[in-house]
Design a protein around this motif. Structure first.
Motif, PDB file in Angstrom:
ATOM      1  N   LEU A   1     -10.451 -19.956  28.882  1.00 21.74           N
ATOM      2  CA  LEU A   1      -9.350 -20.170  29.832  1.00 21.74           C
ATOM      3  C   LEU A   1      -8.544 -21.419  29.468  1.00 21.74           C
ATOM      4  O   LEU A   1      -7.312 -21.376  29.391  1.00 21.74           O
ATOM      5  CB  LEU A   1      -9.899 -20.305  31.259  1.00 21.74           C
ATOM      6  CG  LEU A   1     -10.359 -19.022  31.952  1.00 21.74           C
ATOM      7  CD1 LEU A   1     -11.188 -19.336  33.198  1.00 21.74           C
ATOM      8  CD2 LEU A   1      -9.175 -18.127  32.325  1.00 21.74           C
ATOM      9  N   ALA A   2      -9.234 -22.531  29.250  1.00 28.36           N
ATOM     10  CA  ALA A   2      -8.528 -23.774  28.942  1.00 28.36           C
ATOM     11  C   ALA A   2      -7.871 -23.708  27.569  1.00 28.36           C
ATOM     12  O   ALA A   2      -6.914 -24.433  27.302  1.00 28.36           O
ATOM     13  CB  ALA A   2      -9.491 -24.965  29.003  1.00 28.36           C
ATOM     14  N   GLY A   3      -8.382 -22.823  26.716  1.00 24.51           N
ATOM     15  CA  GLY A   3      -7.813 -22.664  25.381  1.00 24.51           C
ATOM     16  C   GLY A   3      -6.540 -21.835  25.360  1.00 24.51           C
ATOM     17  O   GLY A   3      -6.009 -21.579  24.278  1.00 24.51           O
ATOM     18  N   VAL A   4      -6.053 -21.430  26.520  1.00 29.14           N
ATOM     19  CA  VAL A   4      -4.792 -20.680  26.520  1.00 29.14           C
ATOM     20  C   VAL A   4      -3.847 -21.064  27.667  1.00 29.14           C
ATOM     21  O   VAL A   4      -2.642 -21.084  27.477  1.00 29.14           O
ATOM     22  CB  VAL A   4      -5.051 -19.153  26.493  1.00 29.14           C
ATOM     23  CG1 VAL A   4      -5.559 -18.647  27.841  1.00 29.14           C
ATOM     24  CG2 VAL A   4      -3.787 -18.390  26.082  1.00 29.14           C
ATOM     25  N   TYR A   5      -4.373 -21.384  28.848  1.00 29.38           N
ATOM     26  CA  TYR A   5      -3.476 -21.740  29.968  1.00 29.38           C
ATOM     27  C   TYR A   5      -3.008 -23.192  29.818  1.00 29.38           C
ATOM     28  O   TYR A   5      -3.837 -24.111  29.748  1.00 29.38           O
ATOM     29  CB  TYR A   5      -4.207 -21.587  31.306  1.00 29.38           C
ATOM     30  CG  TYR A   5      -4.178 -20.170  31.850  1.00 29.38           C
ATOM     31  CD1 TYR A   5      -3.036 -19.662  32.463  1.00 29.38           C
ATOM     32  CD2 TYR A   5      -5.285 -19.337  31.740  1.00 29.38           C
ATOM     33  CE1 TYR A   5      -3.003 -18.366  32.958  1.00 29.38           C
ATOM     34  CE2 TYR A   5      -5.262 -18.029  32.237  1.00 29.38           C
ATOM     35  CZ  TYR A   5      -4.119 -17.551  32.844  1.00 29.38           C
ATOM     36  OH  TYR A   5      -4.074 -16.269  33.331  1.00 29.38           O
ATOM     37  N   PRO A   6      -1.692 -23.408  29.838  1.00 28.86           N
ATOM     38  CA  PRO A   6      -1.196 -24.776  29.639  1.00 28.86           C
ATOM     39  C   PRO A   6      -1.633 -25.763  30.713  1.00 28.86           C
ATOM     40  O   PRO A   6      -1.750 -26.948  30.436  1.00 28.86           O
ATOM     41  CB  PRO A   6       0.332 -24.621  29.673  1.00 28.86           C
ATOM     42  CG  PRO A   6       0.633 -23.175  29.663  1.00 28.86           C
ATOM     43  CD  PRO A   6      -0.617 -22.405  29.904  1.00 28.86           C
TER      44      PRO A   6
ATOM     45  N   ARG B   1      -7.427 -28.012  31.926  1.00 29.21           N
ATOM     46  CA  ARG B   1      -8.189 -28.953  31.115  1.00 29.21           C
ATOM     47  C   ARG B   1      -9.652 -28.885  31.562  1.00 29.21           C
ATOM     48  O   ARG B   1      -9.932 -28.599  32.733  1.00 29.21           O
ATOM     49  CB  ARG B   1      -7.678 -30.391  31.303  1.00 29.21           C
ATOM     50  CG  ARG B   1      -6.269 -30.635  30.805  1.00 29.21           C
ATOM     51  CD  ARG B   1      -6.150 -30.541  29.279  1.00 29.21           C
ATOM     52  NE  ARG B   1      -4.800 -30.809  28.806  1.00 29.21           N
ATOM     53  CZ  ARG B   1      -3.834 -29.873  28.686  1.00 29.21           C
ATOM     54  NH1 ARG B   1      -4.081 -28.613  29.006  1.00 29.21           N
ATOM     55  NH2 ARG B   1      -2.648 -30.212  28.246  1.00 29.21           N
TER      56      ARG B   1
ATOM     57  N   THR C   1     -15.752 -26.854  22.172  1.00 29.70           N
ATOM     58  CA  THR C   1     -14.757 -27.313  21.196  1.00 29.70           C
ATOM     59  C   THR C   1     -14.211 -26.192  20.330  1.00 29.70           C
ATOM     60  O   THR C   1     -13.010 -26.137  20.056  1.00 29.70           O
ATOM     61  CB  THR C   1     -15.379 -28.401  20.293  1.00 29.70           C
ATOM     62  OG1 THR C   1     -15.950 -29.406  21.115  1.00 29.70           O
ATOM     63  CG2 THR C   1     -14.323 -29.021  19.387  1.00 29.70           C
TER      64      THR C   1
ATOM     65  N   THR D   1     -13.526 -23.226  20.846  1.00 33.60           N
ATOM     66  CA  THR D   1     -12.523 -22.367  21.483  1.00 33.60           C
ATOM     67  C   THR D   1     -11.400 -23.171  22.141  1.00 33.60           C
ATOM     68  O   THR D   1     -10.244 -22.768  22.095  1.00 33.60           O
ATOM     69  CB  THR D   1     -13.197 -21.443  22.520  1.00 33.60           C
ATOM     70  OG1 THR D   1     -14.049 -20.531  21.823  1.00 33.60           O
ATOM     71  CG2 THR D   1     -12.173 -20.645  23.305  1.00 33.60           C
ATOM     72  N   ALA D   2     -11.718 -24.290  22.761  1.00 37.41           N
ATOM     73  CA  ALA D   2     -10.689 -25.055  23.481  1.00 37.41           C
ATOM     74  C   ALA D   2     -10.189 -26.254  22.697  1.00 37.41           C
ATOM     75  O   ALA D   2      -9.197 -26.868  23.078  1.00 37.41           O
ATOM     76  CB  ALA D   2     -11.235 -25.514  24.833  1.00 37.41           C
ATOM     77  N   GLY D   3     -10.847 -26.589  21.597  1.00 36.86           N
ATOM     78  CA  GLY D   3     -10.482 -27.795  20.866  1.00 36.86           C
ATOM     79  C   GLY D   3     -10.830 -29.043  21.652  1.00 36.86           C
ATOM     80  O   GLY D   3     -11.476 -28.983  22.714  1.00 36.86           O
ATOM     81  N   PHE D   4     -10.426 -30.208  21.116  1.00 32.77           N
ATOM     82  CA  PHE D   4     -10.679 -31.471  21.809  1.00 32.77           C
ATOM     83  C   PHE D   4      -9.581 -31.794  22.818  1.00 32.77           C
ATOM     84  O   PHE D   4      -9.812 -32.496  23.796  1.00 32.77           O
ATOM     85  CB  PHE D   4     -10.727 -32.620  20.803  1.00 32.77           C
ATOM     86  CG  PHE D   4     -11.957 -32.628  19.948  1.00 32.77           C
ATOM     87  CD1 PHE D   4     -13.175 -33.039  20.459  1.00 32.77           C
ATOM     88  CD2 PHE D   4     -11.904 -32.224  18.619  1.00 32.77           C
ATOM     89  CE1 PHE D   4     -14.317 -33.056  19.669  1.00 32.77           C
ATOM     90  CE2 PHE D   4     -13.039 -32.238  17.816  1.00 32.77           C
ATOM     91  CZ  PHE D   4     -14.239 -32.654  18.342  1.00 32.77           C
ATOM     92  N   TYR D   5      -8.368 -31.285  22.553  1.00 29.50           N
ATOM     93  CA  TYR D   5      -7.227 -31.785  23.310  1.00 29.50           C
ATOM     94  C   TYR D   5      -7.022 -31.069  24.633  1.00 29.50           C
ATOM     95  O   TYR D   5      -6.112 -31.389  25.376  1.00 29.50           O
ATOM     96  CB  TYR D   5      -5.989 -31.802  22.419  1.00 29.50           C
ATOM     97  CG  TYR D   5      -6.161 -32.834  21.327  1.00 29.50           C
ATOM     98  CD1 TYR D   5      -5.952 -34.176  21.602  1.00 29.50           C
ATOM     99  CD2 TYR D   5      -6.632 -32.473  20.064  1.00 29.50           C
ATOM    100  CE1 TYR D   5      -6.164 -35.147  20.630  1.00 29.50           C
ATOM    101  CE2 TYR D   5      -6.842 -33.435  19.085  1.00 29.50           C
ATOM    102  CZ  TYR D   5      -6.612 -34.771  19.376  1.00 29.50           C
ATOM    103  OH  TYR D   5      -6.836 -35.731  18.430  1.00 29.50           O
ATOM    104  N   ASN D   6      -7.872 -30.114  24.928  1.00 29.39           N
ATOM    105  CA  ASN D   6      -7.920 -29.555  26.281  1.00 29.39           C
ATOM    106  C   ASN D   6      -9.063 -30.156  27.093  1.00 29.39           C
ATOM    107  O   ASN D   6      -9.460 -29.579  28.106  1.00 29.39           O
ATOM    108  CB  ASN D   6      -8.019 -28.030  26.221  1.00 29.39           C
ATOM    109  CG  ASN D   6      -6.705 -27.396  25.797  1.00 29.39           C
ATOM    110  OD1 ASN D   6      -5.683 -27.668  26.396  1.00 29.39           O
ATOM    111  ND2 ASN D   6      -6.733 -26.581  24.749  1.00 29.39           N
TER     112      ASN D   6
END
Lengths: 468, 468, 468
Positions: free
Chosen positions: A370-375, A378, A400, A402-407
């Motif tokens: 979810l956090a990896g796509v909805y702007p 977080r 990480t 799927t969502a990376g660090f920046y989410n």
């Protein structure tokens, strides 16, 4: 002798450890951003000395007393205040001794790391706590607590806090925050809007709370529109006292998207304190969406802390009340639950919704996707039972990819145990550096990126996400 | 040549490995406490020689035959007895050869570790099992099994068992246990009270079982009070045969707290073998609470083994009956499920309730938080599909930070594969030492504490929790 | 300078790393078996040059655009085609720059590993992508794409693909596959039977699809028997175009075992596009069992990809349609869900059913126990959000101890990102070698076995399971 291993929480493998060490050395002294927590604004307003060691460290800390209770010590023996008037231990030294003789129970727990860090770094104690060392530790801590530079404001500065958020009920008058602001002290202590008392129909005194909510805002909480206006007004009042965020502690993450007429009718059914269990749950759900709408309006960051079954033991609740260590996580779904809210505000670029979970299986299955796509979304840091080395590591390992660090939004200490704040942030910093070092050693990240990330995870992401 | 790596299951990193090694060396020779298992008391009573290698090792072990079945070998080809009279292989050597030629299937499984341990340490075999070595291994094992020092009592002593619990139905006459006691042999073989046949309305022959339960206890199982008295009486009978514990194998962990009148009415609806599915589930739920009450009375330790869907394949069940490897775990909730029981007995300090799960997601989310606060609760070791190196490690990593070590109860082998008992305990000891060593290397535990814990996890906690 | 660490994804500990390295060196050059994926048969049929870098790499890859969307870039800005006619960016270079300046977002994700592998090994780029290097990278890739040896067939050969499966709707005419076959080119590109459009009553145009299904097969899809015959016929047609497998993408893993009369009546209720939600779900469930029956008949391998909530965002779905990165996993149960199908076909030795999950908690709890006993079941590789180093490692750690290695089927890339195929297989090979090396170092596997397993996991198991 020392209680603390200087390389604690770094990977055992020497090459990776060296990298973790150098990452950590680059960020260990950064200021603490504590954007979500439960310290008392009164401490900073009055700046009075803290009480004795037991009443500072043992009595208010549910991590500590729940473990002792699990092995047969009673809350009363630990001095935890009762709500039914039954007597509890009041002698700080006796409480401390019970705690000290059971200190071995904390082996392998984060509490042990936090306490040893506090004992050594704050109070200068270098001998492990036990029945034998109980009195010496008690005396050493008590002596420090009498010193001026161990008062709340001095500790805030000693801990290198740059900003700390407290959490207040929507009904709070925020007088302590005003007193802090008016004092001229430079510390940044902000409040957070926590409206459970006027949003959750199961909250004690809900109908009364709504009346008072109307009085203090001058809005007509007899109607749904007036009630929403009261929130709008109160959120502005909180922003005037530094708030940049709201916090919502619901048993589930359910949201709803009712029409204005349906929402209004629902409000009519619950506002008097009545309503079926389904109505009450639906009202909480609808209010998360309403709060999201207000956040789009006023820019406050929204936080959802979902998934705790509160007050699991009926008899503990009767005798000691809320928050006595008997809150237990339950399976929590976010995918269907959040869809109504996200269909309303999910693509709003100015909106930030930070999600917390006590059900860690949802990180890889639900929250990271979810956090990896909805702007707007977080991921909050691992919380409560997962505010621990293994919990934090599993969070990074499952979120990480799927969502990376920046989410993600850096670390929250979420604590009322003021003295433990540096220890908690230190654990988070070490674990993140350990994780980053492992990515470097296994060829998944280059070193320059790891150094940048270490700083982002420690400082920048929290500051930016919470707009502090 | 050897089948076993002397450092197996220790961490690869040399410093951590050295610590794990030295922890393990300090506890490897401690006696085995086996407080929960399924060996046959008859073995120790009669002390007869075991049958051929295939019927000792392959035919009764569902870990072995299920893997072979998964790759196309049939239960009949493996000599597993049918319940419908259809023929199965009886030639031990043929069965053994089928097993041996498929031995590669066990790569990476705990079964492989247990078998190699048994082959090498018990039977002196040092060549890997395969089609080529099948006959030699068979002959070597068969030759040992003919020797007097490979009879059950000799193996008990050779394995350094200090106490072993078997599990018997509430309807069992415990004659073998009496025969063991009367024999003068020094081995400690105790029974465990397992009342499923008279507690679970879905158990085959439930109504008949209740009649018999009344006859053997002299209680009137026509009424609920008489039925509870029958349990009270039978539990005492089991205690006379060494039992210190009860065991409850339910599909879910659900408990209930009905009033005496409701419970009595419910009993009336199910005792004849009828009752709706919900009545049957509710009766099982209520009986867990009744058993907890009796444990508070008589001091027997209570165990709940929840979460298995039994006999998943209809056709296997028809032809081969129960316990044929087709029991599959399902998601299991403990938080709401246990609340009724815990509201009755959760704070009783003399009561011990040990919880097992086949759904490992509940360790961090539910079981550790519950066991980390309720004085009666303890966490059983990872069980069945999780009785494995990775399963045990995940158990420690997900439970320790919240529940600590002292709310756990050491290891259970839970097996009917007698020869594998030392191997299983050895795996648990190695994994615990590996985990402790990692805590030491990463600065979360000091070495003296790790040595004490290694001993506690191996020996003391099991002995104390089960009152053996 | 290089983007890639030659030892990436191997364990940090030197001894284990050496073993992983030598295992990997023994299998790194094995041909790629890609038995499940979404490349376009048209590419291989026409063998035309690929378009510009952005439209090859960024626009069609939901892993890439979903991450950019999560940080505030819109799908339109990334050139993702709309379905409502609203304008989107068409300038490849502009799209590429947006991607490049946000490349840091992919730190720690598998996408980063795949892209760096592609940039360096396929396009000869050795500088990290960023705003600064965007144009140079774009030009370098564009220049390669104009060369003949970067056309689809040349890449197939360069990638050392031995066989690749595409996925087509049951209604597809397979003309591209015929064109490939008729071209005389030696590449092995086979189709896969994907009947969602004629099996799922919620699929857009279901009633129309059934009519067309009747027309192209000459069967009477007005009756259930005729409808099943249409599948029988169409499966044969797909087998004529190389298909060895079918694929079923359902929201849940539910199966059913209705009587012929019940199934026929249910078909009557849904075939016109109507039917209650429960009817629709039940029909999907029944059809999985029907497909299993047909697989027993015709030998096609069956795959179930369950557990995705499709098109989570209503407004994205309206503007951009399906497959836009808004598919989110949900908790998925397999134990009760698969029982009806398994009671029908579970013990058929000629039948292979490969299970995939997006809910990784089911590996240890449900899928490994099921695949570890049912002869027809095999575990598909970690899929979609779990097609990553940590995801793959957790898969091995949670499945192997119960299901072993031989109930798994090697790796699937499951991708439409053709250029990433070597990178994805390389990640899987490295992670499997890392896992095997750890088993060797910790004494759970001998080295000769690890070498055999490395080859099995890379090549043999996929080839055998999919009968390629």
């Amino acid at each position: 002798m020392s209680l603390l291993d200087d390389n604690r929480l770094f990977p055992a493998e020497p090459t990776t450890r060296r990298i973790a060490r150098s990452l950590y050395d680059s960020i260990r002294s950064l200021p603490i951003i504590s954007p979500h927590g439960h310290t008392e604004p009164r401490w900073f307003a009055e700046n009075a000395a803290f009480p004795d060691p037991a009443h500072l460290i043992v009595v208010p800390d549910h991590y500590i007393f729940r473990m002792l209770v699990s092995q047969g010590v009673s809350l009363a023996e630990l001095g935890v205040p009762s709500v039914d008037g039954s007597p509890v231990e009041t002698d700080g030294r006796k409480i401390w001794r019970r705690f000290a003789e059971n200190y071995y129970l904390f082996r392998g727990t984060p509490t042990r790391l936090w306490l040893d860090h506090t004992f050594e770094n704050l109070f200068g104690i270098e001998t492990r706590l036990s029945a034998e060392t109980a009195d010496a530790a008690y005396d050493a801590i008590a002596e420090k607590l009498r010193q001026d530079d161990f008062r709340p404001r001095a500790l805030y500065e000693r801990f290198n806090v740059e900003a700390i958020a407290t959490t207040e009920s929507a009904l709070d008058d925020l007088a302590w925050h005003r007193q802090i602001r008016d004092s001229g002290w430079k510390g940044k202590v902000v409040t957070t809007y926590r409206p459970d008392a006027v949003v959750d129909p199961d909250f004690a005194g809900f109908a009364e709370n709504l009346k008072r909510f109307g009085e203090i805002t001058g809005c007509d909480t007899g109607t749904f529109t007036g009630y929403i206006d009261a929130h709008r007004s109160r959120r502005a009042f909180f922003r005037d006292h530094g708030a940049t965020a709201t916090d919502h502690g619901h048993p589930t993450a359910r949201t709803a998207n009712l029409s204005p007429a349906e929402a209004s009718a629902l409000y009519g059914r619950v506002k008097g304190g009545a309503g079926s269990p389904e109505d009450r749950e639906l009202f909480r759900a609808q209010m998360l969406t309403e709060m999201a709408r207000l956040s789009v309006e006023d820019g406050m960051v929204m936080q959802i802390h979902a998934g705790s079954v509160r007050n699991h033991s009926a008899s503990i609740f009767e005798r000691f009340g809320r928050d006595k260590g008997f809150d237990i996580p339950q399976p929590t779904n976010y995918v269907a639950a959040l869809k109504p809210l996200l269909d309303v505000c999910g693509l709003e670029k100015s909106f930030t919704l930070i999600l917390f979970t006590l059900d860690e299986t949802v990180y890889s299955r639900e929250l990271a996707p979810l956090a990896g796509v909805y702007p707007c979304l977080r991921l909050g840091p691992p919380w409560w039972f997962f505010d621990s080395a293994e919990g934090m590591l599993r969070f990074r390992q499952t979120a990480t990819e799927t969502a990376g660090f920046y989410n993600t939004v850096g670390f929250n200490d979420d604590t009322r145990a003021f003295c433990s704040i540096p220890a908690r942030h230190d654990v988070a910093r070490r674990v993140d550096c350990a994780y980053l070092a492992d990515l470097v050693t296994t060829g998944r990240l280059e070193e320059d990126e790891a150094f940048e990330l270490a700083r982002d995870l420690t400082y920048r992401l929290a500051k930016e996400a919470y707009r502090l």
